[in-house]
Write a protein that holds these residues in place. Structure first.
Motif, short mmCIF file in Angstrom:
data_model
loop_
_atom_site.label_atom_id
_atom_site.label_comp_id
_atom_site.label_asym_id
_atom_site.label_seq_id
_atom_site.Cartn_x
_atom_site.Cartn_y
_atom_site.Cartn_z
N ARG A 189 -39.79 21.69 58.59
CA ARG A 189 -41.08 20.53 58.52
C ARG A 189 -41.75 21.31 57.74
NH1 ARG A 189 -41.51 19.05 65.19
NH2 ARG A 189 -39.55 17.77 64.66
N LEU A 240 -56.27 12.95 62.50
CA LEU A 240 -56.11 13.23 61.46
C LEU A 240 -56.90 14.34 60.28
CD1 LEU A 240 -52.96 12.65 59.07
CD2 LEU A 240 -54.93 10.71 58.08
N ALA A 281 -48.15 19.92 62.05
CA ALA A 281 -46.63 19.77 61.30
C ALA A 281 -45.09 20.34 62.01
CB ALA A 281 -47.13 20.23 59.50
N ARG A 313 -47.55 13.30 65.12
CA ARG A 313 -48.42 12.97 63.95
C ARG A 313 -49.42 11.61 64.62
NH1 ARG A 313 -47.35 16.01 60.80
NH2 ARG A 313 -48.35 14.98 58.66
N HIS A 314 -50.70 11.95 64.16
CA HIS A 314 -51.40 10.53 63.69
C HIS A 314 -50.88 9.27 63.31
CE1 HIS A 314 -55.50 8.97 63.39
NE2 HIS A 314 -55.54 8.81 62.80
N HIS A 331 -53.64 15.82 56.87
CA HIS A 331 -53.02 17.42 58.33
C HIS A 331 -53.00 16.21 59.55
CE1 HIS A 331 -52.48 19.68 55.39
NE2 HIS A 331 -53.92 19.83 55.17
N SER A 332 -51.59 15.71 60.39
CA SER A 332 -52.05 15.51 61.85
C SER A 332 -52.32 17.30 62.61
CB SER A 332 -50.54 15.49 62.43
OG SER A 332 -50.43 14.11 62.05
#
Length: 228
Positions: free
Chosen positions: A123, A85, A142, A147-148, A90-91
Protein backbone atom coordinates in the motif's frame (compact mmCIF):
# COMPACT_ATOMS: atom_id res chain seq x y z
CA UNK A 1 8.73 -2.10 22.74
CA UNK A 2 5.07 -3.15 22.73
CA UNK A 3 3.08 -2.37 25.86
CA UNK A 4 0.57 -4.73 27.50
CA UNK A 5 -2.74 -3.85 25.88
CA UNK A 6 -6.48 -4.13 26.42
CA UNK A 7 -9.39 -3.36 24.07
CA UNK A 8 -10.56 0.24 24.19
CA UNK A 9 -13.98 0.93 25.70
CA UNK A 10 -16.45 3.78 25.13
CA UNK A 11 -15.58 5.02 28.63
CA UNK A 12 -11.90 5.27 27.69
CA UNK A 13 -12.71 7.82 24.99
CA UNK A 14 -15.65 9.59 26.65
CA UNK A 15 -13.50 12.50 27.88
CA UNK A 16 -12.35 15.40 25.71
CA UNK A 17 -9.57 14.75 23.15
CA UNK A 18 -6.95 16.77 24.99
CA UNK A 19 -7.29 14.40 27.95
CA UNK A 20 -7.59 11.18 25.97
CA UNK A 21 -4.89 11.80 23.35
CA UNK A 22 -1.77 10.86 25.37
CA UNK A 23 -3.48 7.68 26.58
CA UNK A 24 -3.60 6.36 23.02
CA UNK A 25 0.19 6.40 22.67
CA UNK A 26 1.54 2.86 22.66
CA UNK A 27 -1.89 1.57 21.73
CA UNK A 28 -2.56 -0.45 18.59
CA UNK A 29 -4.97 0.10 15.72
CA UNK A 30 -5.64 -3.18 13.94
CA UNK A 31 -7.55 -3.23 10.67
CA UNK A 32 -8.73 -5.96 8.36
CA UNK A 33 -9.62 -4.63 4.92
CA UNK A 34 -10.84 -7.10 2.30
CA UNK A 35 -9.34 -9.86 4.41
CA UNK A 36 -5.91 -8.23 4.78
CA UNK A 37 -4.78 -7.53 8.36
CA UNK A 38 -2.43 -4.72 9.43
CA UNK A 39 -1.64 -3.53 12.95
CA UNK A 40 0.02 -0.23 13.82
CA UNK A 41 1.41 0.79 17.21
CA UNK A 42 0.49 4.44 17.75
CA UNK A 43 3.47 6.72 18.40
CA UNK A 44 2.13 10.22 17.66
CA UNK A 45 -1.28 11.88 17.99
CA UNK A 46 -2.91 15.32 17.89
CA UNK A 47 -6.02 16.50 19.73
CA UNK A 48 -8.74 18.58 18.05
CA UNK A 49 -11.84 20.08 19.69
CA UNK A 50 -15.05 21.22 18.01
CA UNK A 51 -17.23 24.29 18.46
CA UNK A 52 -18.15 24.66 22.13
CA UNK A 53 -15.83 21.84 23.21
CA UNK A 54 -13.60 22.56 26.22
CA UNK A 55 -12.68 25.94 27.70
CA UNK A 56 -10.61 27.20 24.73
CA UNK A 57 -11.93 27.46 21.13
CA UNK A 58 -9.84 25.41 18.69
CA UNK A 59 -9.41 27.34 15.41
CA UNK A 60 -7.51 24.40 13.88
CA UNK A 61 -10.38 21.91 14.04
CA UNK A 62 -12.60 20.76 11.18
CA UNK A 63 -15.50 21.20 13.62
CA UNK A 64 -14.63 24.74 14.73
CA UNK A 65 -17.70 26.19 12.98
CA UNK A 66 -20.12 23.47 14.06
CA UNK A 67 -21.58 20.36 12.40
CA UNK A 68 -21.20 19.86 8.64
CA UNK A 69 -21.62 16.82 6.38
CA UNK A 70 -17.82 16.46 6.33
CA UNK A 71 -17.30 16.43 10.11
CA UNK A 72 -20.52 14.66 11.15
CA UNK A 73 -18.66 11.66 12.58
CA UNK A 74 -16.81 13.94 15.03
CA UNK A 75 -20.16 14.82 16.66
CA UNK A 76 -21.22 11.21 17.10
CA UNK A 77 -20.54 8.32 19.45
CA UNK A 78 -16.98 8.12 20.82
CA UNK A 79 -14.83 5.25 19.64
CA UNK A 80 -15.76 5.54 15.98
CA UNK A 81 -13.12 6.64 13.47
CA UNK A 82 -13.42 9.92 11.60
CA UNK A 83 -11.75 9.24 8.26
CA UNK A 84 -11.34 12.39 6.18
CA UNK A 85 -9.62 13.36 2.96
CA UNK A 86 -6.56 15.64 3.13
CA UNK A 87 -5.33 17.57 0.07
CA UNK A 88 -7.79 15.60 -2.01
CA UNK A 89 -5.75 12.38 -1.88
CA UNK A 90 -4.77 11.27 1.65
CA UNK A 91 -7.20 9.44 3.93
CA UNK A 92 -6.43 10.39 7.54
CA UNK A 93 -7.70 8.53 10.60
CA UNK A 94 -9.02 10.11 13.82
CA UNK A 95 -10.46 8.55 16.97
CA UNK A 96 -13.70 10.30 17.97
CA UNK A 97 -13.73 11.36 21.63
CA UNK A 98 -16.10 13.06 24.03
CA UNK A 99 -19.85 12.82 24.59
CA UNK A 100 -22.28 12.54 21.68
CA UNK A 101 -23.01 16.00 20.22
CA UNK A 102 -19.70 17.35 21.60
CA UNK A 103 -17.25 17.22 18.72
CA UNK A 104 -13.76 15.90 19.24
CA UNK A 105 -11.16 13.90 17.40
CA UNK A 106 -7.65 12.60 17.90
CA UNK A 107 -5.60 12.44 14.71
CA UNK A 108 -3.39 9.37 14.50
CA UNK A 109 -0.31 11.13 13.14
CA UNK A 110 2.20 8.28 13.08
CA UNK A 111 2.88 4.74 14.12
CA UNK A 112 4.99 1.61 13.77
CA UNK A 113 3.65 -1.23 11.66
CA UNK A 114 3.95 -4.29 13.91
CA UNK A 115 1.92 -6.78 11.87
CA UNK A 116 1.02 -7.03 8.21
CA UNK A 117 4.22 -5.32 7.09
CA UNK A 118 4.09 -6.86 3.62
CA UNK A 119 0.57 -5.53 3.08
CA UNK A 120 1.60 -2.08 4.33
CA UNK A 121 4.55 -2.12 1.91
CA UNK A 122 2.22 -2.92 -0.99
CA UNK A 123 0.00 0.00 0.00
CA UNK A 124 2.99 2.29 0.56
CA UNK A 125 5.43 1.43 -2.26
CA UNK A 126 7.14 4.82 -1.97
CA UNK A 127 8.40 4.01 1.54
CA UNK A 128 12.05 2.94 1.39
CA UNK A 129 12.25 2.12 5.11
CA UNK A 130 9.77 0.30 7.33
CA UNK A 131 9.91 3.17 9.84
CA UNK A 132 8.31 5.37 7.16
CA UNK A 133 5.36 3.09 6.37
CA UNK A 134 3.04 4.94 8.79
CA UNK A 135 5.14 8.02 9.56
CA UNK A 136 2.61 10.79 8.95
CA UNK A 137 -1.21 10.74 8.97
CA UNK A 138 -1.72 10.13 5.26
CA UNK A 139 0.85 7.35 5.30
CA UNK A 140 -0.77 5.76 8.35
CA UNK A 141 -4.17 5.86 6.70
CA UNK A 142 -2.76 4.23 3.58
CA UNK A 143 -0.88 1.58 5.56
CA UNK A 144 -3.97 0.43 7.47
CA UNK A 145 -6.13 0.56 4.34
CA UNK A 146 -8.95 2.78 5.64
CA UNK A 147 -10.32 5.05 2.93
CA UNK A 148 -12.51 8.11 2.80
CA UNK A 149 -15.49 8.15 2.43
CA UNK A 150 -16.38 4.46 2.61
CA UNK A 151 -14.78 3.79 6.02
CA UNK A 152 -15.67 7.08 7.72
CA UNK A 153 -17.52 6.24 10.94
CA UNK A 154 -16.20 2.68 11.33
CA UNK A 155 -16.50 1.51 14.95
CA UNK A 156 -13.13 0.72 16.59
CA UNK A 157 -14.77 -0.41 19.86
CA UNK A 158 -17.08 -3.17 18.61
CA UNK A 159 -15.09 -3.99 15.49
CA UNK A 160 -18.31 -4.04 13.46
CA UNK A 161 -17.67 -4.43 9.73
CA UNK A 162 -18.15 -1.48 7.40
CA UNK A 163 -17.58 -1.61 3.64
CA UNK A 164 -15.47 -4.75 3.82
CA UNK A 165 -13.34 -3.50 6.71
CA UNK A 166 -13.05 -3.85 10.46
CA UNK A 167 -11.03 -1.73 12.90
CA UNK A 168 -10.16 -2.50 16.50
CA UNK A 169 -8.32 -0.17 18.88
CA UNK A 170 -6.37 -1.29 21.94
CA UNK A 171 -4.80 0.92 24.59
CA UNK A 172 -1.94 0.30 27.05
CA UNK A 173 -2.82 -1.19 30.41
CA UNK A 174 -0.22 1.17 31.88
CA UNK A 175 0.00 4.54 30.06
CA UNK A 176 3.28 5.38 28.34
CA UNK A 177 5.38 7.62 30.58
CA UNK A 178 8.00 9.06 28.19
CA UNK A 179 5.78 11.51 26.31
CA UNK A 180 6.72 14.76 24.59
CA UNK A 181 4.28 17.49 23.64
CA UNK A 182 4.32 20.53 21.37
CA UNK A 183 2.49 22.44 18.62
CA UNK A 184 0.47 20.51 16.06
CA UNK A 185 2.11 19.85 12.69
CA UNK A 186 1.20 21.91 9.65
CA UNK A 187 -1.71 23.73 11.31
CA UNK A 188 -2.14 27.29 10.07
CA UNK A 189 -1.96 30.46 12.14
CA UNK A 190 -2.44 30.73 15.88
CA UNK A 191 -3.80 27.16 16.07
CA UNK A 192 -0.39 25.85 14.96
CA UNK A 193 1.64 27.62 17.66
CA UNK A 194 2.68 26.69 21.20
CA UNK A 195 -0.62 28.17 22.37
CA UNK A 196 -1.97 24.75 21.37
CA UNK A 197 0.60 22.16 22.53
CA UNK A 198 -1.90 19.47 21.56
CA UNK A 199 0.48 17.14 19.75
CA UNK A 200 1.77 14.19 21.79
CA UNK A 201 4.41 11.66 20.84
CA UNK A 202 6.54 8.90 22.32
CA UNK A 203 9.88 10.53 23.03
CA UNK A 204 12.68 9.27 20.83
CA UNK A 205 10.56 6.96 18.70
CA UNK A 206 11.92 6.85 15.11
CA UNK A 207 8.46 6.65 13.52
CA UNK A 208 7.35 10.06 14.82
CA UNK A 209 6.87 12.54 11.97
CA UNK A 210 9.03 15.63 11.51
CA UNK A 211 7.65 18.96 12.72
CA UNK A 212 6.77 21.66 10.20
CA UNK A 213 4.98 24.95 10.67
CA UNK A 214 1.60 25.54 9.08
CA UNK A 215 0.89 28.61 6.96
CA UNK A 216 1.52 31.72 9.05
CA UNK A 217 2.12 29.76 12.27
CA UNK A 218 5.84 30.56 12.56
CA UNK A 219 5.06 34.27 12.16
CA UNK A 220 2.34 34.04 14.79
CA UNK A 221 4.77 32.26 17.09
CA UNK A 222 7.46 34.88 16.46
CA UNK A 223 10.13 32.31 15.80
CA UNK A 224 12.06 30.76 12.93
CA UNK A 225 11.00 27.29 11.69
CA UNK A 226 12.49 24.37 13.61
CA UNK A 227 12.55 20.63 13.06
CA UNK A 228 12.48 17.86 15.61
Amino acid sequence: MTEALRPVTRADVAALPLEVAPRLLGGVLETRVDGVRVAVRITEVEAYHGLGTGPVPDPGSHARMGPTPRNATMWGEPGHLYVYLSHGIHSCVNVVCGPVDVAGGILLRAGEVISGTDAARRRRPAATRDRDLARGPGRLGAAVGLRHPVHDGIDAVTGRELAGATACLSVPVVPVSEISTGPRVGVAGHAGTSAFPWRFWIAGDPTVSAFRWGRGAAEQAGTAPVLD
